[in-house]
Design a protein around this motif. Structure first.
Motif, short mmCIF file in Angstrom:
data_model
loop_
_atom_site.label_atom_id
_atom_site.label_comp_id
_atom_site.label_asym_id
_atom_site.label_seq_id
_atom_site.Cartn_x
_atom_site.Cartn_y
_atom_site.Cartn_z
N THR A 54 0.85 -1.20 0.00
CA THR A 54 0.00 0.00 0.00
C THR A 54 0.89 1.25 0.00
OG1 THR A 54 -0.08 0.03 2.41
CG2 THR A 54 -1.83 -1.18 1.28
N ARG A 55 2.21 1.04 0.01
CA ARG A 55 3.12 2.20 -0.01
C ARG A 55 3.01 2.92 -1.35
NH1 ARG A 55 7.68 2.67 -2.48
NH2 ARG A 55 8.91 0.76 -2.27
N LYS A 56 3.29 4.22 -1.30
CA LYS A 56 3.27 5.02 -2.53
C LYS A 56 4.44 4.62 -3.41
CE LYS A 56 0.85 9.29 -1.69
NZ LYS A 56 1.02 10.12 -0.50
N ASP A 66 8.41 -3.84 -9.57
CA ASP A 66 9.02 -3.69 -8.24
C ASP A 66 8.05 -4.16 -7.16
OD1 ASP A 66 11.61 -2.29 -8.90
OD2 ASP A 66 10.17 -1.03 -9.95
N TYR A 67 6.83 -3.74 -7.31
CA TYR A 67 5.74 -4.14 -6.41
C TYR A 67 4.44 -4.15 -7.20
CZ TYR A 67 8.29 -3.30 -1.99
OH TYR A 67 9.15 -3.37 -0.92
N ASN A 68 3.44 -4.76 -6.63
CA ASN A 68 2.07 -4.53 -7.09
C ASN A 68 1.52 -3.47 -6.14
OD1 ASN A 68 1.69 -6.77 -9.14
ND2 ASN A 68 2.41 -7.90 -7.37
N ILE A 85 0.45 -15.44 1.59
CA ILE A 85 1.06 -16.47 2.43
C ILE A 85 1.58 -15.81 3.71
CG2 ILE A 85 3.28 -16.33 1.17
CD1 ILE A 85 3.68 -19.28 1.77
N GLU A 86 1.91 -14.52 3.60
CA GLU A 86 2.26 -13.71 4.77
C GLU A 86 2.02 -12.27 4.41
OE1 GLU A 86 4.92 -11.32 5.31
OE2 GLU A 86 5.32 -11.35 3.19
N TRP A 87 1.73 -11.47 5.42
CA TRP A 87 1.64 -10.02 5.23
C TRP A 87 2.09 -9.34 6.51
CZ3 TRP A 87 -1.23 -7.04 8.50
CH2 TRP A 87 -2.16 -7.72 9.29
N TYR A 94 1.36 -1.47 4.39
CA TYR A 94 1.16 -2.92 4.39
C TYR A 94 1.90 -3.55 3.22
CZ TYR A 94 -2.39 -2.12 7.87
OH TYR A 94 -3.02 -1.75 9.03
N TYR A 95 2.46 -4.71 3.49
CA TYR A 95 3.18 -5.47 2.46
C TYR A 95 2.72 -6.92 2.56
CZ TYR A 95 6.52 -1.54 2.44
OH TYR A 95 7.10 -0.30 2.35
N GLY A 96 2.54 -7.57 1.41
CA GLY A 96 2.12 -8.97 1.45
C GLY A 96 2.68 -9.79 0.29
N GLN A 162 12.01 8.51 9.36
CA GLN A 162 11.17 7.46 9.93
C GLN A 162 11.88 6.10 9.83
OE1 GLN A 162 8.13 5.79 7.55
NE2 GLN A 162 6.55 6.04 9.12
N ARG A 163 12.46 5.85 8.66
CA ARG A 163 13.13 4.56 8.46
C ARG A 163 14.34 4.42 9.39
NH1 ARG A 163 12.01 1.76 2.99
NH2 ARG A 163 9.80 2.14 3.02
N LEU A 164 15.06 5.52 9.58
CA LEU A 164 16.21 5.47 10.48
C LEU A 164 15.78 5.19 11.92
CD1 LEU A 164 18.51 8.31 9.14
CD2 LEU A 164 19.07 5.90 9.38
P1 5GP Z 1 10.41 -0.63 0.85
O1 5GP Z 1 9.25 0.23 1.17
O2 5GP Z 1 11.73 0.03 1.16
O3 5GP Z 1 10.36 -1.16 -0.55
O4 5GP Z 1 10.30 -1.91 1.79
C1 5GP Z 1 10.20 -1.76 3.17
C2 5GP Z 1 10.41 -3.10 3.85
O5 5GP Z 1 9.32 -3.97 3.57
C3 5GP Z 1 11.66 -3.83 3.39
O6 5GP Z 1 12.31 -4.37 4.52
C4 5GP Z 1 11.12 -4.93 2.51
O7 5GP Z 1 11.97 -6.05 2.50
C5 5GP Z 1 9.82 -5.24 3.22
N1 5GP Z 1 8.87 -5.95 2.36
C6 5GP Z 1 8.68 -5.83 1.03
N2 5GP Z 1 7.72 -6.67 0.61
C7 5GP Z 1 7.31 -7.36 1.68
C8 5GP Z 1 6.33 -8.40 1.89
O8 5GP Z 1 5.65 -8.86 0.99
N3 5GP Z 1 6.20 -8.85 3.16
C9 5GP Z 1 6.93 -8.37 4.21
N4 5GP Z 1 6.73 -8.90 5.41
N5 5GP Z 1 7.85 -7.41 4.06
C10 5GP Z 1 8.02 -6.90 2.81
#
Ligand code: 5GP
Length: 240
Positions: A54-56, A66-68, A85-87, A94-96, A162-164
Protein backbone atom coordinates in the motif's frame (compact mmCIF):
# COMPACT_ATOMS: atom_id res chain seq x y z
CA UNK A 1 -4.08 -23.72 -0.24
CA UNK A 2 -1.03 -23.51 2.04
CA UNK A 3 -1.22 -27.21 2.76
CA UNK A 4 -1.19 -27.90 -0.97
CA UNK A 5 2.01 -25.85 -1.35
CA UNK A 6 3.66 -27.84 1.43
CA UNK A 7 2.46 -31.11 -0.07
CA UNK A 8 3.83 -30.06 -3.39
CA UNK A 9 7.26 -29.39 -1.88
CA UNK A 10 7.31 -32.78 -0.18
CA UNK A 11 5.78 -34.65 -3.12
CA UNK A 12 8.40 -33.40 -5.49
CA UNK A 13 11.27 -34.71 -3.36
CA UNK A 14 13.39 -36.92 -5.55
CA UNK A 15 11.07 -36.75 -8.54
CA UNK A 16 10.90 -33.27 -10.03
CA UNK A 17 13.41 -30.42 -10.10
CA UNK A 18 13.00 -28.51 -6.85
CA UNK A 19 13.57 -24.96 -5.78
CA UNK A 20 14.65 -23.13 -2.64
CA UNK A 21 12.82 -20.34 -0.83
CA UNK A 22 15.45 -17.64 -0.41
CA UNK A 23 14.73 -14.82 2.03
CA UNK A 24 16.72 -11.58 1.94
CA UNK A 25 16.10 -9.16 4.80
CA UNK A 26 17.94 -6.08 6.06
CA UNK A 27 17.44 -2.71 7.68
CA UNK A 28 16.25 -0.20 5.09
CA UNK A 29 19.23 1.14 3.13
CA UNK A 30 21.59 -1.82 3.52
CA UNK A 31 21.49 -2.47 -0.22
CA UNK A 32 19.12 -5.44 -0.32
CA UNK A 33 17.12 -4.34 -3.38
CA UNK A 34 20.28 -3.73 -5.42
CA UNK A 35 21.56 -7.13 -4.30
CA UNK A 36 18.37 -8.91 -5.39
CA UNK A 37 18.50 -7.23 -8.79
CA UNK A 38 22.11 -8.36 -9.26
CA UNK A 39 21.19 -11.85 -8.16
CA UNK A 40 18.28 -12.10 -10.58
CA UNK A 41 20.26 -10.79 -13.53
CA UNK A 42 21.30 -13.63 -15.84
CA UNK A 43 19.96 -16.19 -13.39
CA UNK A 44 16.96 -17.93 -14.87
CA UNK A 45 16.76 -20.36 -11.96
CA UNK A 46 15.65 -17.69 -9.48
CA UNK A 47 12.47 -15.62 -9.62
CA UNK A 48 11.48 -12.73 -7.40
CA UNK A 49 8.26 -12.90 -5.43
CA UNK A 50 6.81 -9.49 -6.31
CA UNK A 51 5.01 -8.26 -3.20
CA UNK A 52 1.82 -6.27 -2.86
CA UNK A 53 2.09 -2.97 -1.02
CA UNK A 54 0.00 0.00 0.00
CA UNK A 55 3.12 2.20 -0.01
CA UNK A 56 3.27 5.02 -2.53
CA UNK A 57 5.26 4.22 -5.65
CA UNK A 58 8.70 5.84 -5.76
CA UNK A 59 9.48 7.84 -8.92
CA UNK A 60 11.73 5.17 -10.46
CA UNK A 61 9.61 2.17 -9.47
CA UNK A 62 7.37 0.27 -11.86
CA UNK A 63 4.03 -1.26 -10.97
CA UNK A 64 3.99 -5.10 -11.28
CA UNK A 65 7.78 -5.13 -11.52
CA UNK A 66 9.02 -3.69 -8.24
CA UNK A 67 5.74 -4.14 -6.41
CA UNK A 68 2.07 -4.53 -7.09
CA UNK A 69 0.92 -1.16 -5.77
CA UNK A 70 -2.59 -1.36 -4.32
CA UNK A 71 -4.89 0.74 -2.16
CA UNK A 72 -5.56 -0.17 1.48
CA UNK A 73 -9.05 -1.33 0.46
CA UNK A 74 -7.67 -3.68 -2.20
CA UNK A 75 -5.08 -4.98 0.23
CA UNK A 76 -7.74 -5.64 2.83
CA UNK A 77 -9.85 -7.54 0.28
CA UNK A 78 -6.91 -9.72 -0.72
CA UNK A 79 -6.14 -10.36 2.94
CA UNK A 80 -9.69 -11.50 3.57
CA UNK A 81 -9.52 -13.83 0.56
CA UNK A 82 -6.38 -15.40 2.14
CA UNK A 83 -4.44 -14.38 -0.93
CA UNK A 84 -1.24 -13.80 1.07
CA UNK A 85 1.06 -16.47 2.43
CA UNK A 86 2.26 -13.71 4.77
CA UNK A 87 1.64 -10.02 5.23
CA UNK A 88 2.97 -7.36 7.60
CA UNK A 89 2.79 -3.70 8.49
CA UNK A 90 6.18 -2.12 7.88
CA UNK A 91 6.82 1.62 8.38
CA UNK A 92 3.07 2.31 8.44
CA UNK A 93 2.42 0.58 5.11
CA UNK A 94 1.16 -2.92 4.39
CA UNK A 95 3.18 -5.47 2.46
CA UNK A 96 2.12 -8.97 1.45
CA UNK A 97 3.40 -12.02 -0.44
CA UNK A 98 1.09 -13.76 -2.91
CA UNK A 99 0.70 -17.47 -2.21
CA UNK A 100 -0.34 -18.25 -5.79
CA UNK A 101 2.74 -16.57 -7.21
CA UNK A 102 5.06 -18.40 -4.85
CA UNK A 103 3.39 -21.63 -5.86
CA UNK A 104 3.74 -20.84 -9.56
CA UNK A 105 7.48 -20.21 -9.30
CA UNK A 106 7.97 -23.30 -7.13
CA UNK A 107 6.00 -25.41 -9.61
CA UNK A 108 8.51 -24.51 -12.30
CA UNK A 109 11.25 -25.96 -10.10
CA UNK A 110 12.79 -22.51 -9.62
CA UNK A 111 14.03 -20.77 -6.48
CA UNK A 112 11.75 -18.08 -5.07
CA UNK A 113 13.50 -14.93 -3.88
CA UNK A 114 11.72 -12.98 -1.12
CA UNK A 115 12.74 -9.39 -0.39
CA UNK A 116 10.81 -9.17 2.89
CA UNK A 117 11.25 -7.94 6.45
CA UNK A 118 11.87 -9.97 9.65
CA UNK A 119 8.14 -10.44 10.30
CA UNK A 120 7.61 -11.95 6.85
CA UNK A 121 10.72 -14.08 7.25
CA UNK A 122 9.37 -15.59 10.47
CA UNK A 123 6.08 -16.49 8.83
CA UNK A 124 7.64 -17.94 5.68
CA UNK A 125 9.99 -20.07 7.78
CA UNK A 126 7.11 -21.30 9.89
CA UNK A 127 4.90 -22.06 6.91
CA UNK A 128 7.40 -23.47 4.45
CA UNK A 129 10.17 -24.63 6.79
CA UNK A 130 12.15 -27.01 4.70
CA UNK A 131 14.12 -25.57 1.78
CA UNK A 132 14.00 -22.05 3.25
CA UNK A 133 17.33 -20.19 3.19
CA UNK A 134 17.37 -17.01 5.26
CA UNK A 135 19.96 -14.30 4.72
CA UNK A 136 20.27 -11.01 6.63
CA UNK A 137 22.21 -8.13 5.10
CA UNK A 138 24.02 -5.59 7.28
CA UNK A 139 25.40 -2.24 6.15
CA UNK A 140 29.15 -1.72 6.77
CA UNK A 141 28.27 1.15 9.16
CA UNK A 142 25.35 3.30 10.21
CA UNK A 143 27.03 6.25 8.47
CA UNK A 144 27.08 4.30 5.20
CA UNK A 145 23.43 3.32 5.63
CA UNK A 146 22.40 6.97 6.10
CA UNK A 147 24.45 7.89 3.04
CA UNK A 148 22.71 5.20 0.97
CA UNK A 149 19.25 6.18 2.16
CA UNK A 150 19.91 9.80 1.22
CA UNK A 151 21.59 8.89 -2.07
CA UNK A 152 18.58 6.86 -3.11
CA UNK A 153 16.84 10.27 -3.03
CA UNK A 154 13.51 8.70 -3.85
CA UNK A 155 12.01 9.20 -0.41
CA UNK A 156 11.22 12.56 1.19
CA UNK A 157 13.25 13.58 4.27
CA UNK A 158 10.58 12.65 6.79
CA UNK A 159 10.39 9.10 5.36
CA UNK A 160 14.18 8.73 5.56
CA UNK A 161 13.99 9.89 9.20
CA UNK A 162 11.17 7.46 9.93
CA UNK A 163 13.13 4.56 8.46
CA UNK A 164 16.21 5.47 10.48
CA UNK A 165 14.14 5.45 13.64
CA UNK A 166 13.36 1.75 12.97
CA UNK A 167 16.98 0.90 12.28
CA UNK A 168 17.98 -0.54 15.70
CA UNK A 169 14.79 -2.57 15.95
CA UNK A 170 15.23 -4.03 12.45
CA UNK A 171 18.89 -4.74 13.14
CA UNK A 172 18.03 -6.65 16.32
CA UNK A 173 16.50 -9.51 14.29
CA UNK A 174 19.73 -10.61 12.64
CA UNK A 175 20.04 -13.62 14.94
CA UNK A 176 16.93 -15.24 13.41
CA UNK A 177 18.74 -15.77 10.11
CA UNK A 178 21.00 -18.62 9.06
CA UNK A 179 23.41 -16.34 7.20
CA UNK A 180 24.39 -12.76 8.03
CA UNK A 181 26.45 -10.79 5.54
CA UNK A 182 28.06 -7.35 5.79
CA UNK A 183 27.46 -5.62 2.49
CA UNK A 184 30.71 -3.71 2.19
CA UNK A 185 31.38 -4.52 -1.43
CA UNK A 186 28.43 -5.29 -3.69
CA UNK A 187 30.09 -7.85 -5.96
CA UNK A 188 31.66 -9.69 -3.01
CA UNK A 189 28.28 -9.91 -1.29
CA UNK A 190 26.60 -11.16 -4.48
CA UNK A 191 29.34 -13.80 -4.81
CA UNK A 192 28.75 -14.95 -1.22
CA UNK A 193 24.99 -15.17 -1.75
CA UNK A 194 25.53 -17.23 -4.91
CA UNK A 195 27.82 -19.60 -2.99
CA UNK A 196 25.18 -19.95 -0.25
CA UNK A 197 22.45 -20.72 -2.78
CA UNK A 198 24.59 -23.26 -4.62
CA UNK A 199 25.57 -24.96 -1.36
CA UNK A 200 21.99 -25.08 -0.13
CA UNK A 201 20.86 -26.65 -3.42
CA UNK A 202 23.48 -29.36 -3.04
CA UNK A 203 22.64 -29.95 0.62
CA UNK A 204 18.88 -30.03 0.07
CA UNK A 205 18.50 -31.73 -3.29
CA UNK A 206 21.61 -33.76 -4.17
CA UNK A 207 21.82 -37.27 -2.73
CA UNK A 208 24.96 -37.68 -0.60
CA UNK A 209 26.39 -40.31 -2.97
CA UNK A 210 26.34 -37.75 -5.79
CA UNK A 211 28.21 -35.04 -3.88
CA UNK A 212 31.49 -34.50 -5.70
CA UNK A 213 34.59 -32.94 -4.07
CA UNK A 214 33.78 -29.64 -5.76
CA UNK A 215 30.23 -29.64 -4.40
CA UNK A 216 31.43 -30.50 -0.89
CA UNK A 217 33.93 -27.63 -1.11
CA UNK A 218 31.08 -25.21 -1.85
CA UNK A 219 29.00 -26.61 1.04
CA UNK A 220 31.97 -25.99 3.37
CA UNK A 221 32.42 -22.49 2.03
CA UNK A 222 28.78 -21.71 2.88
CA UNK A 223 29.22 -23.25 6.33
CA UNK A 224 32.23 -20.97 6.86
CA UNK A 225 30.07 -17.97 5.95
CA UNK A 226 27.39 -19.13 8.41
CA UNK A 227 29.95 -19.51 11.22
CA UNK A 228 31.23 -15.98 10.60
CA UNK A 229 27.83 -14.86 11.79
CA UNK A 230 28.59 -16.01 15.31
CA UNK A 231 32.13 -14.69 15.60
CA UNK A 232 32.55 -11.61 13.50
CA UNK A 233 29.01 -10.31 13.51
CA UNK A 234 28.67 -10.32 17.30
CA UNK A 235 31.52 -7.81 17.53
CA UNK A 236 30.40 -5.90 14.48
CA UNK A 237 26.82 -5.46 15.60
CA UNK A 238 27.84 -3.39 18.63
CA UNK A 239 29.38 -0.78 16.36
CA UNK A 240 26.33 -0.43 14.12
P1 5GP B 1 10.41 -0.63 0.85
O1 5GP B 1 9.25 0.23 1.17
O2 5GP B 1 11.73 0.03 1.16
O3 5GP B 1 10.36 -1.16 -0.55
O4 5GP B 1 10.30 -1.91 1.79
C1 5GP B 1 10.20 -1.76 3.17
C2 5GP B 1 10.41 -3.10 3.85
O5 5GP B 1 9.32 -3.97 3.57
C3 5GP B 1 11.66 -3.83 3.39
O6 5GP B 1 12.31 -4.37 4.52
C4 5GP B 1 11.12 -4.93 2.51
O7 5GP B 1 11.97 -6.05 2.50
C5 5GP B 1 9.82 -5.24 3.22
N1 5GP B 1 8.87 -5.95 2.36
C6 5GP B 1 8.68 -5.83 1.03
N2 5GP B 1 7.72 -6.67 0.61
C7 5GP B 1 7.31 -7.36 1.68
C8 5GP B 1 6.33 -8.40 1.89
O8 5GP B 1 5.65 -8.86 0.99
N3 5GP B 1 6.20 -8.85 3.16
C9 5GP B 1 6.93 -8.37 4.21
N4 5GP B 1 6.73 -8.90 5.41
N5 5GP B 1 7.85 -7.41 4.06
C10 5GP B 1 8.02 -6.90 2.81
Amino acid sequence: MLRSLKNLVWKNMGTKKQGLFIILSSPSGAGKTTLSKKLLKNNKNIELSISYTTRKKRPLEKNNKDYNFVSEEEFEKLKKKKYFIEWAKVFNNYYGTSLIKVKKINNKGKDVLFDIDWQGSRKIKKKLGKNVVSIFILPPSKKELIKRLKKRAQDPDHIVKQRLSFYKMELSHWKDYKYVLINKNLSDTVKKIKTIIEAERYENFVPVKNLTKQKIKIIYEAKRIAIQKKNLIFKKIRSL
